[in-house]
Design a protein around this motif. Sequence first.
Motif, PDB file in Angstrom:
ATOM      1  N   PRO B  80     -29.789  37.200  11.580  1.00 56.42           N
ATOM      2  CA  PRO B  80     -29.733  38.358  10.668  1.00 56.42           C
ATOM      3  C   PRO B  80     -28.784  38.147   9.481  1.00 56.42           C
ATOM      4  O   PRO B  80     -29.117  38.490   8.345  1.00 56.42           O
ATOM      5  N   GLU B  81     -27.595  37.526   9.750  1.00 59.90           N
ATOM      6  CA  GLU B  81     -26.644  37.362   8.654  1.00 59.90           C
ATOM      7  C   GLU B  81     -27.150  36.365   7.611  1.00 59.90           C
ATOM      8  O   GLU B  81     -26.875  36.503   6.424  1.00 59.90           O
ATOM      9  N   ALA B  84     -29.648  38.068   5.405  1.00 63.78           N
ATOM     10  CA  ALA B  84     -28.945  38.893   4.421  1.00 63.78           C
ATOM     11  C   ALA B  84     -28.400  38.023   3.298  1.00 63.78           C
ATOM     12  O   ALA B  84     -28.574  38.321   2.117  1.00 63.78           O
ATOM     13  N   ARG B  85     -27.750  36.917   3.673  1.00 58.00           N
ATOM     14  CA  ARG B  85     -27.137  36.043   2.663  1.00 58.00           C
ATOM     15  C   ARG B  85     -28.204  35.402   1.770  1.00 58.00           C
ATOM     16  O   ARG B  85     -27.935  35.071   0.629  1.00 58.00           O
ATOM     17  N   VAL B  88     -32.233  39.164   1.758  1.00 60.59           N
ATOM     18  CA  VAL B  88     -32.959  40.290   2.350  1.00 60.59           C
ATOM     19  C   VAL B  88     -31.978  41.440   2.534  1.00 60.59           C
ATOM     20  O   VAL B  88     -30.928  41.272   3.169  1.00 60.59           O
ATOM     21  N   PHE B  89     -32.303  42.574   1.960  1.00 55.32           N
ATOM     22  CA  PHE B  89     -31.387  43.709   2.044  1.00 55.32           C
ATOM     23  C   PHE B  89     -32.123  44.905   2.631  1.00 55.32           C
ATOM     24  O   PHE B  89     -33.216  45.245   2.188  1.00 55.32           O
ATOM     25  N   SER B 110     -18.603  41.214   2.487  1.00 50.21           N
ATOM     26  CA  SER B 110     -20.049  41.061   2.406  1.00 50.21           C
ATOM     27  C   SER B 110     -20.443  40.248   1.166  1.00 50.21           C
ATOM     28  O   SER B 110     -21.206  39.280   1.242  1.00 50.21           O
ATOM     29  N   SER B 113     -19.401  36.619   1.507  1.00 50.49           N
ATOM     30  CA  SER B 113     -20.189  35.819   2.458  1.00 50.49           C
ATOM     31  C   SER B 113     -21.471  35.342   1.779  1.00 50.49           C
ATOM     32  O   SER B 113     -21.958  34.252   2.057  1.00 50.49           O
ATOM     33  N   LEU B 170     -24.977  43.094  -4.091  1.00 52.20           N
ATOM     34  CA  LEU B 170     -25.518  41.902  -3.446  1.00 52.20           C
ATOM     35  C   LEU B 170     -26.721  41.329  -4.200  1.00 52.20           C
ATOM     36  O   LEU B 170     -27.113  40.190  -3.944  1.00 52.20           O
TER      37      LEU B 170
END
Lengths: 478, 261
Positions: B80-81, B84-85, B88-89, B110, B113, B170
């Motif tokens: 998952p992380e 996101a990185r 994908v939000f 956040s 990362s 982000l």
Amino acid sequence: MSAIVQNLVNQPYKYGFVTNIESDTIPRGLNEDIIRLISAKKEEPEFMLEFRLRSYRQWLKMTEPTWQNASYPPIDYQDIIYYSAPKQKEKKKSLEEVDPELLETFEKLGIPLSEQKRLTNVAVDAIFDSVSVATTFKEKLAEKGVIFCSISEAIREYPELVQKYLGSVVPPADNYFAALNSAVFSDGSFVYIPKGVRCPMELSTYFRINNGETGQFERTLIIADEGSYVSYLEGCTAPMYDTNQLHAAVVELVALDNAEIKYSTVQNWYAGDANGKGGIYNFVTKRGLCQGVNSKISWTQVETGSAITWKYPSCVLVGDHSVGEFYSVALTNHYQQADTGTKMIHIGKNTRSTIISKGISAGRSKNSYRGLVKIGPKATGARNYSQCDSMLIGDNAQANTFPYIQVQNNTGKVEHEASTSKIGEDQLFYFTQRGISAEDAVSMMISGFCKDVFNQLPMEFAVEADRLLSLKLEGSVG
Amino acid sequence: MICDNSEIILSVQDLTAEVDGTQILKGLNLEVKAGEIHAIMGPNGSGKSTFSKVLAGHPDYTVTGGTVTFLGQNLLEMEPEDRARSGVFLAFQYPIEIPGVSNLDFLRVSYNSKRKHQGLDELDAFDFDELVQQKLDVVKMDPAFLSRSVNEGFSGGEKKRNEILQMALLEPKLSILDETDSGLDIDALKIVSNGVNQLTTPENAIILITHYQRLLNYIEPDYVHVMEGGRIVTTGGKELALELEERGYDWVREEEAVGAK
């Protein structure tokens, strides 16, 4: 996800090594001859031997307490070694004479004792099993009239001070473990801050249990004379053994008029393995007496180690307008059990106390806060504020709060707040969805939870404590 | 904004997924290109939220079949992380409260990362503060919210604005807004929609999950999909949303039934 939480808590204990050093160890078991032998080894004056023997006879009449929320198999007190000291020449004048093996041990623990590498502005008394092996910055402190030495040395060099205050806050008959400690204590630290002196540096004692069969019974006595101030820190580690070791310490603090003592602990004794085998039984009596007007005693503790912790650093607020504080973070994991809290005894007028307790339980551990707030009949205008928060990690940990409140004066004001929270899967997912790993998420949440307590620690120890908690929880989330 | 040669951001084929042993997604297909806004509508229980959580990698959901390709990579294999990185939000339907962690710290960790993932230097507290102050304007957020704990004690509207603030920081390639309009009054809806509109670019894409046509008055979709029984059953332009508003989902079910014959 559960696996991640588990991995987070399962960080190996990095202080678990054993130092190979020749020891002067007395036969196991306890009787009056053993006590005489300990006293003789320490070349103590007659009054100390009397104190020990009185305590021992008292102890024989007492029974081990069972009311705490912890269970363990019976302790065989005849199977413990009550004195073990690394073999070395006479108590050395300079650190250069200390066994290099010992210096290296403390270095490994992050407590450099040698002149060049010392922590700046922190004076350290290093205690290895039963004895103090080195005290740093002694001369510099002496210039201000501050006495910082091992208690054995204090008994020989400053018998009047010791005789006057030893047992004045925690009398030998106070409880079972205090009586045992009073009979057999081997070393510990002694601090005296003279009138009007603000101690120029942090004082610190580092306790190391090395021998697998030795109990550690240290005794610390701190006296802050009128208008003085001292900040004192203690740290603790032990090697990993399969068997349990007993650590029964007594700490007494005395603050006279307008004096302030700040006492901080970062306790990281070996906690046993993931299945609950081994680890230290940490049965400790810590109590401060605010004897003078406007005096203040503040306890800050970060308890992360030990198989079982049983301690209640307390304040007896005798002086009018005196202040007691207790800030605590207790973290338990695996099969650890902690029953810890404080007692605030309000005796003088307008006395105030604050209790901030943060319990974190992971694995299958049990974490209990137990605290007493007592406002005596003469404590007009006394106030207390207590806040006890618990955080659960995973589904198998326990958190309990046992607050006891006794108010005998109708002008007293007592406030108590409590909360329980849980690091939930949804919180972790929220972090990870924002690109933050579960490990970082847990450490951010724990730091946030403990902030009020860490803010009370001296800077370098606050950072250390924060790091320590993250390490301890490594693998516990998921 | 639709052009055929745009980069494919997300490609979902025959996706099936379950939670607690119950099959929720039953063969979902969807392709999203850069610059596109897709609205997914459908009755309760049709699998809309499940789809968003599966894309984000929520551990409670198990993918049982199909493929999801995000910017050419197998999304289902990523943690998952890492999703996101990589961009994908998910704007949460119910943003989570994190007591004790300041919003500012959360945003900074956040943001950093993601930078680290891209091989960029992390921003220090001062530079980050400057950046975040600019982003606050996107959703007209009071800087006082930065020093409060993440979402703790925020009103429903404030929580949703905080989500869009995170999106602004982000700069994701794919944003999935899960019922971001639910619980918003008309003023908050305008602020949030306006924020989202400011963040759309020809390079990124948005999936809007919503029950109501009302949101689509403010954020104009290129496609409207209707989900039913874990699949997309109808796709149309924005006029489809108006028709749904008027005739309800039963109409889609009937159409589908007719089509099946």
